[in-house]
Design an enzyme around this catalytic site. Structure first.
Site, PDB file in Angstrom:
ATOM      1  N   HIS A  91       0.811  -1.228   0.000  1.00  0.00           N
ATOM      2  CA  HIS A  91       0.000   0.000   0.000  1.00  0.00           C
ATOM      3  C   HIS A  91       0.842   1.276   0.000  1.00  0.00           C
ATOM      4  CE1 HIS A  91       0.583  -0.858   4.303  1.00  0.00           C
ATOM      5  NE2 HIS A  91       0.496   0.444   4.499  1.00  0.00           N
ATOM      6  N   LYS A  95       5.816   5.625  -1.140  1.00  0.00           N
ATOM      7  CA  LYS A  95       6.662   6.408  -0.223  1.00  0.00           C
ATOM      8  C   LYS A  95       8.140   6.342  -0.607  1.00  0.00           C
ATOM      9  CE  LYS A  95       3.879   6.633   3.959  1.00  0.00           C
ATOM     10  NZ  LYS A  95       3.736   6.135   5.338  1.00  0.00           N
ATOM     11  N   HIS A 120       1.812   9.967  -2.372  1.00  0.00           N
ATOM     12  CA  HIS A 120       2.331   8.589  -2.395  1.00  0.00           C
ATOM     13  C   HIS A 120       1.351   7.546  -2.943  1.00  0.00           C
ATOM     14  CE1 HIS A 120       0.658   8.064   1.752  1.00  0.00           C
ATOM     15  NE2 HIS A 120       0.623   6.790   1.414  1.00  0.00           N
ATOM     16  N   ASP A 173      -5.854  -1.155   8.699  1.00  0.00           N
ATOM     17  CA  ASP A 173      -4.730  -0.241   8.935  1.00  0.00           C
ATOM     18  C   ASP A 173      -4.883   0.469  10.291  1.00  0.00           C
ATOM     19  OD1 ASP A 173      -2.368   1.126   8.101  1.00  0.00           O
ATOM     20  OD2 ASP A 173      -3.572   2.877   7.587  1.00  0.00           O
TER      21      ASP A 173
HETATM   22 FE   LIG Z   1      -0.231   5.369   2.955  1.00  0.00          FE
END
Ligand SMILES: [Fe+2]
Length: 229
Positions: A91, A95, A120, A173
């Site tokens: 995911h 980044k 990102h 998450d």
């Molecule tokens: Fe993220």
């Protein structure tokens, strides 16, 4: 046709049949090997992304496991569960394009830094978009910061416009973020995470997914946390 010729044809047919079975088994084995290589590659990539984020540890692995648990309980209908899992694992791959100065900045980000950080998911989608076997993983990578109420990013999708795997991811998450140790605070209990997720149902989270999550017993979540802690 003489009986002997019929017999010959029969035995030839049996031979071909046996040969076909061997080929099929070989093809299955090759496909399994290929899948294992894909999986190893994705896990290595996810590990490389996480290595920059010292405090997250096995965050992606745990989120993937929680996400699959919630997705299965929710009857997540997907042609390829592995692709969804790859999306959970990767995911934050976008980044890699965010500078250390922003990623590791201890204080608050400026508006322009926040804007860069918020790129990102799109960068991530561009990275995984070129890889055929990742298929549906793209949806999770692009939409993992969307919110049910439309206040997320990058596309400000709302409700069911957000792909279901990404809605499942959002719950997984938050669950992992709250129940993992961070340098600035200790891990919260599952009970606390359940309260936060229930409170965010209908705003941050898909209320149906939040309801499904509420029905998963602590023992299932504990098994994941213990295995990947
Ligand atoms: Fe993220």
């Amino acid at each position: 046709m003489p009986v002997s010729e019929i017999e010959d044809l029969r035995s030839e047919l049996a031979r071909l049949h046996a040969q076909l079975a061997v080929h099929e088994r070989e093809a299955e084995r090759r496909e399994r090997d290929l899948r294992c290589s894909y999986e190893a590659t994705v896990r290595a990539l996810a590990g490389a992304v996480e290595a920059r984020d010292a405090y997250t540890g096995k965050h992606a692995e745990r989120v993937a496991a929680y996400g699959l648990e919630i997705g299965r309980a929710h009857g997540l209908d997907t042609d390829d569960e592995a692709q969804v899992e790859f999306g959970f694992l990767l995911h934050d791959i976008g980044k890699v394009a965010i500078s250390d100065a922003i990623l590791h900045k201890p204080g608050r980000l400026t508006a322009s830094e926040r804007e860069q950080m918020r790129r990102h998911p799109v960068i991530g989608e561009q990275i995984v978009g070129g890889i055929d076997f990742l298929g549906d993983a793209r949806q999770v990578v692009r939409s993992h910061h969307e919110r049910w109420d439309g206040a997320g990013y990058p596309d400000r999708l709302a409700g069911e416009e957000i792909p279901l795997p990404a809605r499942v991811f959002a719950v997984a998450d938050t669950l992992d973020a709250l129940t993992s140790d961070r340098p600035y605070r200790a891990a919260a209990s599952f009970a606390h995470a359940r309260e936060v997720i229930a409170a965010g149902a209908g705003t941050q989270f898909d209320p149906d997914v939040a309801r499904t999550f509420a029905e998963i017993p602590d023992e299932r979540l504990d098994a994941i946390r213990c295995a990947l802690g």
